[in-house]
Design an enzyme around this catalytic site. Structure first.
Site, PDB file in Angstrom:
ATOM      1  N   THR A  47      47.988  89.764  31.598  1.00 17.53           N
ATOM      2  CA  THR A  47      48.855  89.869  30.434  1.00 17.53           C
ATOM      3  C   THR A  47      49.879  90.973  30.670  1.00 17.53           C
ATOM      4  OG1 THR A  47      47.404  91.465  29.347  1.00 17.53           O
ATOM      5  CG2 THR A  47      46.974  89.128  28.932  1.00 17.53           C
TER       6      THR A  47
ATOM      7  N   GLU B 174      46.821  83.535  27.922  1.00 13.16           N
ATOM      8  CA  GLU B 174      45.430  83.123  27.693  1.00 13.16           C
ATOM      9  C   GLU B 174      45.287  81.634  27.409  1.00 13.16           C
ATOM     10  OE1 GLU B 174      45.742  87.447  26.206  1.00 13.16           O
ATOM     11  OE2 GLU B 174      47.024  85.690  26.437  1.00 13.16           O
TER      12      GLU B 174
ATOM     13  N   LYS C  24      54.875  95.191   6.476  1.00 10.56           N
ATOM     14  CA  LYS C  24      54.128  95.163   5.209  1.00 10.56           C
ATOM     15  C   LYS C  24      54.819  96.077   4.219  1.00 10.56           C
ATOM     16  CE  LYS C  24      49.527  94.912   3.291  1.00 10.56           C
ATOM     17  NZ  LYS C  24      48.063  94.930   3.556  1.00 10.56           N
TER      18      LYS C  24
END
Length: 544
Positions: free
Chosen positions: A185, A328, A439
């Site tokens: 990754t 993945e 958020k």
């Protein structure tokens, strides 16, 4: 009662022998600094056979990691088959990673040998004394004017092949669950983690590139894989091309938009694939080339702005074909091909569908889960949750158990970290990465959707939205905007453009104009870099 079918393993030697036997006359073209190199698959197959013998001669262990540090070339494709077909493990090193990450990865994987393009040797050579397990460095001459150090560990690729007899007979891998390749990754947080692909997973994933509701590769196609071969096996395109018998054109080291467009036009390419930044760069020059043969322009790696896809549809008659996945997932998990339920939609509605990431491809299962409660959410295009994935080419754990299993659920599903909604037909609409959501006042703002609306402005080339801490609202969005060359724009004009497109409380509290959005090693927007750059940034009214 058992079925009475032959028990033949799904292994990469099948792909090699099929290509060698059926498509030997087809060509592989590689663009180099000195012009184009052409080789037939029959000639290429003989080089694969010589390379297989060379790995034995060099004493590479039976399941040794064979690393590559290479561009997209025919020689790299030789390694794609020679390593796994002899039971060894292909390990593609990402040429864009930081030096510390590269040395960590090579040591973590225990690479025994590294094949490196001559033009990339200056990047790799300063790191070699820290690569503890590597015994040989094999230089592939790609025409670059680069001095080669006088070191006994260095070998010449062509000389190595010339001194090796071709492997005779059939390559045999008995267990389809044997490791075939590994890719790490990009490591945006912590050290990169290794994903190990099996022969079985790679063969099954390769077949998906041949299905009709996908790239639909065929023997008649001419394919240009722009996505790097060091990134998740170039989305499976190299193996898919060999299965189908497609002509392959490799771009080599020159990945500029102009060079890519010239290859697309001169070779009458029908199928190609790359990340959005490639297509953004090429867009202004589309009118200078005859691209009438193109039928599929794959785009993945990050969400595709609707404005970008529609610009290609308007100019070429072919929109970008959106796909979604990650290292993945090998990586293809969804593709956004048009389906019968879209036939009655208006063109604007179809444009909205094309901007989605699409339906899960066969054999991949997806579910949406509330990250707070763990409850599975309905597919109604309203509820958003984390995408979790399962299937025969989805990783079940990282190499050496890195990450402690935190990215996998108790029942074996992969937590992707992507937040999305899905409609009743399973068409996924990516909302954001969990770590990139803003958020604000207890409500979520999608940075991806906000970016796409900003990039719909005709004067804007790129835009990235990040969260900035706010005393009252916890977080508020800030837009980092890159203008097209020669254009000018004010922050107020950006906000005016957004007002009819998003909810009022989604409007960024600040707009910063930057020269370029930083990219990760695989071409995605690096929001971590932007967050670091603007750490401590004071939003207007933040103390209100």
């Amino acid at each position: 009662m058992l079925g009475l079918m032959q028990d033949r393993p799904l292994v990469l030697p099948h792909i090699f022998h099929r290509a060698e036997q059926l498509f030997g006359r087809k060509e592989i073209v590689t663009a180099t600094a000195d012009g184009e190199q052409r080789i037939t698959i029959a000639e290429w197959a003989q080089r694969v056979r010589r390379l297989a013998t060379a790995l034995d001669r060099l004493g590479i262990s039976a399941d040794g990691r064979v690393a590559t540090f290479c561009w997209n070339t025919a020689a790299h494709l030789e390694l794609y088959l020679a390593a796994p077909c002899t039971g060894r493990v292909l390990h593609t090193l990402n040429i864009r990673l930081f030096p510390d990450q590269l040395t960590y990865i090579a040591n973590h994987a225990e690479d025994e040998i590294v094949f490196v393009d001559r033009s990339l040797l200056p990047l790799l050579w300063p790191l070699t004394d820290k690569m503890d397990t590597v015994r040989h460095y094999v230089v592939i001459d790609d025409g670059a004017d680069v001095d080669i150090p006088d070191d006994p560990r260095i070998l010449d690729y062509d000389q190595l092949l010339a001194e090796s007899e071709p492997f005779a007979g059939q390559f045999i891998v008995e267990d389809e669950n044997t490791a075939a390749a590994m890719c790490y990754t990009s490591g945006t947080t912590g050290n990169p983690k290794g994903v190990v692909y099996s022969h079985r997973s790679t063969v099954l994933h390769s077949l998906i590139s041949l299905i009709a509701d996908g790239a639909a590769l065929s023997e008649r196609d001419v394919v240009l894989p722009i996505v790097p071969m060091f990134h998740a096996n170039a989305w499976g395109l190299p193996y898919g091309c060999l299965l189908a018998g497609s002509t392959i054109v490799f771009p080599g080291p020159n990945m500029t938009p102009k060079a890519v467009l010239e290859l697309l036009a001169s070779h009458q390419v029908t199928v190609t694939g790359g990340v959005p930044t490639i297509w953004m760069g090429a867009l202004p020059m589309l009118g200078d080339y005859d691209l009438s043969h193109l039928r599929v322009l794959l785009c993945g790696g990050s969400a595709v702005p609707k404005s970008l896809s529609e610009a290609y549809r308007e100019k070429l008659g072919v929109p970008l074909l959106h796909a979604w996945g990650m290292t993945e997932t090998s990586p293809i998990a969804t593709m956004s091909t048009r389906r019968s339920q879209h036939d009655e939609l208006t063109e604007e509605q179809r444009a909205n569908v094309r901007a989605k990431q699409g339906q899960p491809v066969p054999l991949v299962e997806l579910r949406l889960v509330d990250p707070d409660t763990g409850d599975e959410l309905p597919w109604d295009d309203v509820h958003t949750g984390e995408i979790q994935a399962a299937g025969p080419w989805i990783a079940k754990e990282y190499y050496r158990g890195e990450g402690g299993g935190s990215q996998y659920t108790e029942d074996g599903w992969l937590r992707t970290g992507d937040v999305a909604a899905a409609d009743e037909y399973g068409f996924v609409r990516l909302v954001d990465r969990t770590k990139d959501l803003v958020k604000s006042g207890g409500e979520w703002i999608s940075s991806v959707e906000l970016e796409n609306e900003i990039m719909a402005h005709p004067k804007i080339a790129e835009a990235a939205v990040i969260a900035i801490p706010h005393e009252r609202w916890v977080e508020r969005p800030m837009a980092c905007v890159v203008l097209k060359p020669g254009e000018s724009l004010t922050a107020e004009e950006v906000l005016e453009h957004l007002k009819p497109r998003v909810a009022k409380w989604w409007l960024p509290d600040a707009v910063e104009f930057i020269d370029e959005v930083p990219k990760t090693s695989v071409g995605k927007f690096s929001k971590k870099t932007l967050r670091d750059k603007f750490a401590g940034y004071k939003l207007p009214g933040a103390d209100a």
